[in-house]
Design a protein around this motif. Sequence first.
Motif, PDB file in Angstrom:
ATOM      1  N   GLU A 152       0.828  -1.206   0.000  1.00 26.34           N
ATOM      2  CA  GLU A 152       0.000   0.000   0.000  1.00 26.34           C
ATOM      3  C   GLU A 152       0.859   1.251   0.000  1.00 26.34           C
ATOM      4  OE1 GLU A 152      -3.663   2.102   2.507  1.00 26.34           O
ATOM      5  OE2 GLU A 152      -3.151  -0.002   2.881  1.00 26.34           O
ATOM      6  N   ALA A 153       1.952   1.217   0.776  1.00 26.29           N
ATOM      7  CA  ALA A 153       2.866   2.363   0.809  1.00 26.29           C
ATOM      8  C   ALA A 153       3.464   2.609  -0.580  1.00 26.29           C
ATOM      9  CB  ALA A 153       3.979   2.124   1.832  1.00 26.29           C
ATOM     10  N   LYS A 154       3.798   1.540  -1.278  1.00 28.20           N
ATOM     11  CA  LYS A 154       4.361   1.693  -2.622  1.00 28.20           C
ATOM     12  C   LYS A 154       3.324   2.247  -3.587  1.00 28.20           C
ATOM     13  CE  LYS A 154       7.277  -0.636  -5.999  1.00 28.20           C
ATOM     14  NZ  LYS A 154       8.056  -1.860  -6.329  1.00 28.20           N
ATOM     15  N   ASP A 155       2.094   1.782  -3.477  1.00 26.90           N
ATOM     16  CA  ASP A 155       1.019   2.292  -4.326  1.00 26.90           C
ATOM     17  C   ASP A 155       0.791   3.784  -4.100  1.00 26.90           C
ATOM     18  OD1 ASP A 155       0.635  -0.222  -5.369  1.00 26.90           O
ATOM     19  OD2 ASP A 155      -1.085  -0.716  -4.089  1.00 26.90           O
ATOM     20  N   ARG A 156       1.090   4.247  -2.910  1.00 20.94           N
ATOM     21  CA  ARG A 156       0.942   5.665  -2.583  1.00 20.94           C
ATOM     22  C   ARG A 156       2.157   6.491  -2.985  1.00 20.94           C
ATOM     23  NH1 ARG A 156      -1.601   6.164   3.528  1.00 20.94           N
ATOM     24  NH2 ARG A 156      -3.499   4.915   3.216  1.00 20.94           N
ATOM     25  N   GLY A 157       3.189   5.828  -3.505  1.00 15.62           N
ATOM     26  CA  GLY A 157       4.394   6.544  -3.916  1.00 15.62           C
ATOM     27  C   GLY A 157       5.352   6.822  -2.782  1.00 15.62           C
ATOM     28  N   GLU A 158       5.253   6.079  -1.698  1.00 12.42           N
ATOM     29  CA  GLU A 158       6.113   6.315  -0.536  1.00 12.42           C
ATOM     30  C   GLU A 158       7.417   5.514  -0.579  1.00 12.42           C
ATOM     31  OE1 GLU A 158       2.148   6.889   2.290  1.00 12.42           O
ATOM     32  OE2 GLU A 158       3.716   5.482   2.896  1.00 12.42           O
ATOM     33  N   LEU A 159       7.464   4.495  -1.453  1.00 15.95           N
ATOM     34  CA  LEU A 159       8.650   3.643  -1.548  1.00 15.95           C
ATOM     35  C   LEU A 159       9.385   3.869  -2.864  1.00 15.95           C
ATOM     36  CD1 LEU A 159       7.336   0.190  -0.223  1.00 15.95           C
ATOM     37  CD2 LEU A 159       8.314   2.101   1.065  1.00 15.95           C
ATOM     38  N   LEU A 160      10.672   3.601  -2.851  1.00 16.56           N
ATOM     39  CA  LEU A 160      11.475   3.695  -4.066  1.00 16.56           C
ATOM     40  C   LEU A 160      11.012   2.639  -5.079  1.00 16.56           C
ATOM     41  CD1 LEU A 160      14.930   4.134  -2.304  1.00 16.56           C
ATOM     42  CD2 LEU A 160      13.649   5.909  -3.536  1.00 16.56           C
ATOM     43  N   PRO A 161      11.152   2.911  -6.360  1.00 15.12           N
ATOM     44  CA  PRO A 161      10.612   2.024  -7.399  1.00 15.12           C
ATOM     45  C   PRO A 161      11.129   0.584  -7.340  1.00 15.12           C
ATOM     46  CG  PRO A 161      11.202   4.149  -8.335  1.00 15.12           C
ATOM     47  CD  PRO A 161      11.729   4.144  -6.927  1.00 15.12           C
ATOM     48  N   ALA A 216      14.493   0.725  16.933  1.00 17.25           N
ATOM     49  CA  ALA A 216      14.549   2.046  16.297  1.00 17.25           C
ATOM     50  C   ALA A 216      15.771   2.140  15.386  1.00 17.25           C
ATOM     51  CB  ALA A 216      14.591   3.138  17.364  1.00 17.25           C
ATOM     52  N   ALA A 217      16.902   1.622  15.862  1.00 12.50           N
ATOM     53  CA  ALA A 217      18.129   1.632  15.055  1.00 12.50           C
ATOM     54  C   ALA A 217      17.968   0.742  13.820  1.00 12.50           C
ATOM     55  CB  ALA A 217      19.305   1.161  15.897  1.00 12.50           C
ATOM     56  N   LEU A 218      17.242  -0.365  13.972  1.00 13.25           N
ATOM     57  CA  LEU A 218      16.995  -1.251  12.828  1.00 13.25           C
ATOM     58  C   LEU A 218      16.209  -0.519  11.741  1.00 13.25           C
ATOM     59  CD1 LEU A 218      17.114  -4.148  11.627  1.00 13.25           C
ATOM     60  CD2 LEU A 218      14.965  -4.599  12.822  1.00 13.25           C
ATOM     61  N   TYR A 219      15.171   0.205  12.131  1.00 10.19           N
ATOM     62  CA  TYR A 219      14.418   0.989  11.151  1.00 10.19           C
ATOM     63  C   TYR A 219      15.316   2.032  10.482  1.00 10.19           C
ATOM     64  CZ  TYR A 219       9.743  -0.801  12.193  1.00 10.19           C
ATOM     65  OH  TYR A 219       8.629  -1.603  12.313  1.00 10.19           O
ATOM     66  N   ASP A 220      16.183   2.644  11.258  1.00  8.43           N
ATOM     67  CA  ASP A 220      17.073   3.662  10.692  1.00  8.43           C
ATOM     68  C   ASP A 220      18.011   3.059   9.649  1.00  8.43           C
ATOM     69  OD1 ASP A 220      15.953   5.679  12.203  1.00  8.43           O
ATOM     70  OD2 ASP A 220      17.440   5.550  13.816  1.00  8.43           O
ATOM     71  N   CYS A 221      18.311   1.773   9.772  1.00 10.69           N
ATOM     72  CA  CYS A 221      19.139   1.100   8.767  1.00 10.69           C
ATOM     73  C   CYS A 221      18.319   0.735   7.518  1.00 10.69           C
ATOM     74  CB  CYS A 221      19.746  -0.174   9.354  1.00 10.69           C
ATOM     75  SG  CYS A 221      21.024   0.105  10.594  1.00 10.69           S
ATOM     76  N   PHE A 222      17.086   0.301   7.730  1.00 11.99           N
ATOM     77  CA  PHE A 222      16.245  -0.156   6.627  1.00 11.99           C
ATOM     78  C   PHE A 222      15.685   0.992   5.791  1.00 11.99           C
ATOM     79  CE2 PHE A 222      16.217  -4.524   7.890  1.00 11.99           C
ATOM     80  CZ  PHE A 222      15.573  -5.235   6.881  1.00 11.99           C
ATOM     81  N   LEU A 223      15.154   1.987   6.463  1.00 16.71           N
ATOM     82  CA  LEU A 223      14.332   2.992   5.778  1.00 16.71           C
ATOM     83  C   LEU A 223      15.031   3.771   4.667  1.00 16.71           C
ATOM     84  CD1 LEU A 223      12.280   4.219   8.850  1.00 16.71           C
ATOM     85  CD2 LEU A 223      11.390   3.007   6.849  1.00 16.71           C
ATOM     86  N   PRO A 224      16.297   4.190   4.822  1.00 20.69           N
ATOM     87  CA  PRO A 224      16.923   4.945   3.717  1.00 20.69           C
ATOM     88  C   PRO A 224      17.002   4.160   2.414  1.00 20.69           C
ATOM     89  CG  PRO A 224      18.155   5.251   5.756  1.00 20.69           C
ATOM     90  CD  PRO A 224      17.164   4.154   6.015  1.00 20.69           C
ATOM     91  N   SER A 225      16.965   2.837   2.500  1.00 25.31           N
ATOM     92  CA  SER A 225      17.074   2.030   1.282  1.00 25.31           C
ATOM     93  C   SER A 225      15.727   1.720   0.645  1.00 25.31           C
ATOM     94  CB  SER A 225      17.787   0.710   1.593  1.00 25.31           C
ATOM     95  OG  SER A 225      17.009  -0.096   2.469  1.00 25.31           O
ATOM     96  N   ALA A 231      12.593   4.038   1.381  1.00 25.42           N
ATOM     97  CA  ALA A 231      11.664   5.183   1.381  1.00 25.42           C
ATOM     98  C   ALA A 231      12.131   6.288   0.446  1.00 25.42           C
ATOM     99  CB  ALA A 231      11.528   5.737   2.803  1.00 25.42           C
ATOM    100  N   VAL A 232      11.175   6.923  -0.221  1.00 24.61           N
ATOM    101  CA  VAL A 232      11.535   8.097  -1.023  1.00 24.61           C
ATOM    102  C   VAL A 232      11.966   9.208  -0.068  1.00 24.61           C
ATOM    103  CG1 VAL A 232       9.938   7.470  -2.878  1.00 24.61           C
ATOM    104  CG2 VAL A 232       9.163   8.971  -1.043  1.00 24.61           C
TER     105      VAL A 232
END
Length: 227
Positions: free
Chosen positions: A130-139, A175-184, A186-187
């Motif tokens: 759903e996040a990708k459909d909304r344009g929130e994730l990288l292609p 929280a640190a795990l999310y900080d590692c995942f999200l930059p790769s 999320a737009v």
Amino acid sequence: MAKQARGIQTRRQILEAAGSVFDECGYEPATIAEILSRAGVTRGALYFHFASKEDLARGVLAEAVTAEGVLPQETKLQEWVDVGMVLAHRLPKEPLLSASIRLSSDRKARALFGTSWADWSEFLSAQLTEAKDRGELLPHVDPDRIARLFVGAWTGVEITSTALRETGELEAEIAALYDCFLPSIAVPGVLRTLDTSPDRGARMWQAHRAQGDQPETDDSGPLPARA
């Protein structure tokens, strides 16, 4: 209706007792007698709801996949973050939730009744889709693959944190795990808005409890895993 309500409450008591025993002892050493003692119910009541110890374990695993405490947010990706952060806040206080990880990590036990990992992966993948459909994730992001990787990483962090007895550190580690995942995944525009603070789960859980006008319980007993 009163009889039905009592039945629901009794089933809940049994599940919480089973979760506590599985969490402390593991699956094989856990006994029906100890579960009965903690639940405070008769053997007949237990077997009315659950046919066996194996059936009890499946019931505990089914309770593990929950988004309770996750409130609607401006982005779906923030809700995805909140699922893991709220769980990190709740799990140390709720044996019913932590038992699901212990059961899933037990190779002999999971050969009997599976794990909660597949359900978690499916649930998180749906959020990411759903996040990708909304344009929130990288292609390039594959929601299924990221969900499976994240479930494995989240579980590993929890197991390591517990093994090292780092009480109170799970929320900071997740929280640190999310900080590692999200930059790769999320737009950039969405990434800047995401709250991955270690206290995010506690704040969301408190807001959820306040919304339902339910006071937070202390650490001496489990909270419900489902509304």
